[in-house]
Design an enzyme around this catalytic site. Structure first.
Site, PDB file in Angstrom:
ATOM      1  N   GLU A  48     -10.965   6.720   3.901  1.00 55.64           N
ATOM      2  CA  GLU A  48      -9.699   5.869   5.021  1.00 55.64           C
ATOM      3  C   GLU A  48      -9.872   6.443   6.433  1.00 55.64           C
ATOM      4  O   GLU A  48     -11.139   6.636   7.046  1.00 55.64           O
ATOM      5  CB  GLU A  48      -8.393   6.422   4.226  1.00 55.64           C
ATOM      6  CG  GLU A  48      -8.447   5.790   2.802  1.00 55.64           C
ATOM      7  CD  GLU A  48      -6.834   5.786   2.173  1.00 55.64           C
ATOM      8  OE1 GLU A  48      -5.850   5.478   2.850  1.00 55.64           O
ATOM      9  OE2 GLU A  48      -6.815   6.036   1.029  1.00 55.64           O
ATOM     10  N   ASP A 102       0.947  -1.066   0.177  1.00 52.10           N
ATOM     11  CA  ASP A 102      -0.088  -0.311  -0.177  1.00 52.10           C
ATOM     12  C   ASP A 102       0.826   1.344  -0.074  1.00 52.10           C
ATOM     13  O   ASP A 102       2.027   1.393   0.183  1.00 52.10           O
ATOM     14  CB  ASP A 102      -0.890  -0.100   1.119  1.00 52.10           C
ATOM     15  CG  ASP A 102      -2.067   0.756   0.947  1.00 52.10           C
ATOM     16  OD1 ASP A 102      -2.217   1.630   0.054  1.00 52.10           O
ATOM     17  OD2 ASP A 102      -3.123   0.521   1.611  1.00 52.10           O
TER      18      ASP A 102
HETATM   19  C1  BGC Z   1      -5.011   3.081   0.262  1.00 57.00           C
HETATM   20  C2  BGC Z   1      -5.256   2.174  -0.941  1.00 57.00           C
HETATM   21  C3  BGC Z   1      -5.161   2.670  -2.042  1.00 57.00           C
HETATM   22  C4  BGC Z   1      -3.830   3.424  -2.168  1.00 57.00           C
HETATM   23  C5  BGC Z   1      -3.370   4.136  -3.626  1.00 57.00           C
HETATM   24  C6  BGC Z   1      -3.844   4.018   0.014  1.00 57.00           C
HETATM   25  O1  BGC Z   1      -4.057   5.201   0.813  1.00 57.00           O
HETATM   26  O2  BGC Z   1      -5.038   2.653   1.448  1.00 57.00           O
HETATM   27  O3  BGC Z   1      -6.402   1.443  -0.629  1.00 57.00           O
HETATM   28  O4  BGC Z   1      -5.238   1.894  -3.228  1.00 57.00           O
HETATM   29  O5  BGC Z   1      -3.842   4.494  -1.177  1.00 57.00           O
HETATM   30  O6  BGC Z   1      -4.277   5.391  -3.765  1.00 57.00           O
END
Ligand code: BGC
Length: 600
Positions: free
Chosen positions: A466, A269
């Site tokens: 998030e 991630d």
């Molecule tokens: C998230 C992921 C995402 C990635 C790319 C991260 O902060 O947890 O789910 O795919 O960012 O944007």
């Protein structure tokens, strides 16, 4: 692995230098890398973080950008091998970063629809809208099994029921990847593993459960996706019993790769390894040795390359491990047909007129209709007659940004009708069906029983993504979680401190009561990324509809409110009536409405 592909991978790998191999292991953000640097450093992948877009965010801007990266990656000379770059984005409810895309309901609403065929159709359309922009890879679907509505990513989860998530996972992957020719894109199942089970529902927190529960609940949905040939898996920010997934060789190398036989690419991630150790140098070895193949590096890709070269030279990371990583990356690129595709500008679907077209929007509208869950309907107030004199009120009634939620155009979503191009707000949908509907100009203050037979009040949450969507009851929650984790905890400012809607958004109940006090029956439509304790709002309304985050096609809500289609959605999450206990697994948890509930 297909033998022809295996031979191609091996032949290419034999020709690669160490720096070419390490470059393939890097994925970085478009803002920090030029096409010339992609070539000079042999970079394997570029991504858009949430909301990061080229030019004016038009489809053609995306194709042009991808074309330039691709051309640079394909220039072959003595120093550089032609290996096509792969571009990745979070197309998690449609190609949601791009202006004019069809925005589907977030996963929580799709869970309520309980319709695997619909999932495959949505994934296929999403793939087309991604391909229209010259992109080949999405970081979707999320297979989280969310167990605590405090978690800000609850809406990315189809269900608290692992079996429902498992029923969807392979269908969604099949829809996205297709036959892996010109019509498909690479899918990613994420976040491996246990993201939905953290204590207190903290994003990036610790999932403290037995291995049996981790496997039985959180890993189970990955198995059908792996069987369906998913080409990438993203590692999760969370820890399992104190240990970060990003450094977990048992979970990545042993369980995922060896036991489950996953042959594709494991991607980290966003800067996910950074939290495993105080020193970035050490964190890189931890991540590579745990089995991560490609690293999502937000900015510091140069130090990443230098440090990993140093580890390779000194043996703290073996060449065998680097070769395994590069093999998997090349396999993903060959398997999805990237080596056979022409440059993005010349691909069949690039700039295709179907992007955001009516047919795609009709499918999203169908998904909206099927996702609505009717929780209460006193005196069969719904469906409403189309000639009823309807007053429409509430902050989410005429706000496409709010109804789309996070991960729409911007990482944290948007507000108002300006930024999401195309589609209809819920109010616009109502207006098109009910000639006598009017929009309240003053939060229901203007409600008048002589003029209005009924009111529709659209309430709920405002966008978040998030950790910024977390609900944290107090600071001790972070202190407790942090003390259990070996590594760093990166928390974001939470959305609020209470699961009670009335505490989070007192304006909603005020609007409902203002109208009800005048004797006008109220139909409440709640737009939200999760179930919340909404007893006061439910009790004050004659009818109550959970609409989740329906996306750009608000018309689908009106279709059902006015009886053109029946309610069919069923809760894929239980609906709490108290703030504690609230986790599915807590003893004594008695929801107000159980999973599967939904009036018809
Ligand atoms: C998230 C992921 C995402 C990635 C790319 C991260 O902060 O947890 O789910 O795919 O960012 O944007």
């Amino acid at each position: 692995m297909d033998e022809t592909i295996r031979a191609k991978v091996e032949s290419l790998l034999q020709q690669m230098t160490l720096s070419q191999k390490i470059g393939q292991m890097v994925q970085t953000e478009r803002m920090v890398i030029t096409p010339a640097e992609v070539k000079a450093f042999h970079i394997g992948s570029v991504l858009s973080g949430g909301g990061s877009c080229p030019g004016d965010n038009q489809v053609a801007d995306w194709v042009d950008m991808n074309d330039a990266y691709w051309a640079a990656s394909m220039e072959a000379d003595d120093e550089h091998l032609a290996i096509p770059i792969i571009y990745g984005i979070d197309a998690i409810h449609g190609n949601n970063n791009v202006s004019g895309a069809t925005i589907f309901p977030h996963n929580i609403g799709l869970g309520a629809a309980n319709d695997p065929d619909l999932m495959e159709a949505i994934a296929r359309v999403t793939a087309r809208e991604v391909l229209a922009t010259g992109v080949d890879w999405t970081f979707a679907p999320t297979l989280a099994v969310a167990h605590d509505p405090h978690w800000g990513r609850t809406y990315e989860s189809y269900s608290q029921d692992s079996a429902l998530v498992a029923r969807y996972s392979s269908r969604f992957v099949q829809g996205l990847q297709g036959d892996l020719g010109q019509d498909g894109i690479v899918a990613t199942v994420k976040h491996w593993v246990g993201d939905g089970g953290t204590t207190h529902g903290i994003e990036q927190g610790d999932t403290r459960i037995s291995e049996g529960e981790l496997r039985g609940v959180h890993m189970a949905p990955y198995l059908p996706a792996i069987d369906a040939g998913v080409l990438s898996v993203m590692v999760s920010f969370n820890s399992w019993n104190g240990d970060k997934c990003h450094g977990h060789s048992y979970l990545i190398d042993y369980v995922l790769k060896q036991q489950l036989g996953f042959q594709g690419c494991v991607i980290s991630d966003w800067d996910g390894i950074d939290y495993t150790a105080d020193s970035y140098f050490d964190a890189i070895a931890i991540g590579v040795n745990a089995g991560i193949d490609m690293f999502m590096v937000s900015e510091h890709w140069r130090p990443f390359i230098e440090h990993l070269s140093c580890h390779a030279t000194h043996g703290t990371v073996s060449m065998q491990r680097i070769d395994d990583a590069v093999r998997r990356i090349l396999y993903m690129k060959f398997a999805c047909g990237l080596f056979d595709k022409p440059r993005p500008a010349e691909r069949y679907w690039s700039n295709h007129e179907s992007f955001g077209c009516q047919e795609h929007r009709d499918l999203a509208r169908e998904a909206v209709r099927k996702s609505l869950v009717l929780l209460k309907n006193e005196d069969q107030l719904l469906p409403l007659a189309k000639d009823a004199r309807v007053l429409v009120a509430g902050k989410n009634a005429d706000n496409i940004g709010h109804q789309c939620g996070g991960f729409t155009v911007a990482w944290q979503g948007t507000s108002g009708n300006e930024f999401v191009v195309g589609g209809t707000s819920i109010w616009q949908g109502i207006q098109s069906l009910a000639a006598n509907a009017v929009m309240s100009s003053a939060d229901g203050e203007d409600a008048d029983p002589a003029q209005h037979d009924v009111a529709i009040v659209v309430i709920g949450e405002t966008p978040y993504a998030e950790g910024m969507g977390d609900i944290r009851d107090g600071d001790d929650v972070i202190i407790q979680a942090g003390s259990q984790i070996n590594g760093k905890l990166k928390t974001l400012e939470p959305y609020g401190s209470s699961l009670v809607l009335e505490d989070l958004h007192p304006e909603d109940l005020a609007t409902i009561q203002r109208i009800r006090d005048k004797g006008i029956p109220v139909v409440t439509v709640m737009v939200s990324g999760r179930p919340l304790v909404a007893n006061s709002e439910i009790d004050a309304s004659q009818s109550f509809v959970a609409a989740w985050l329906p996306g750009s096609e608000g018309q689908g809500v009106a279709d059902v409110l006015f009886g053109d289609h029946a309610f069919s959605g069923k809760l894929s999450f239980s609906w709490p009536q108290t703030t504690s206990p609230v986790r599915v697994s807590d003893t004594g948890y008695e929801p107000r409405f159980p999973v599967g509930f939904g009036l018809e």
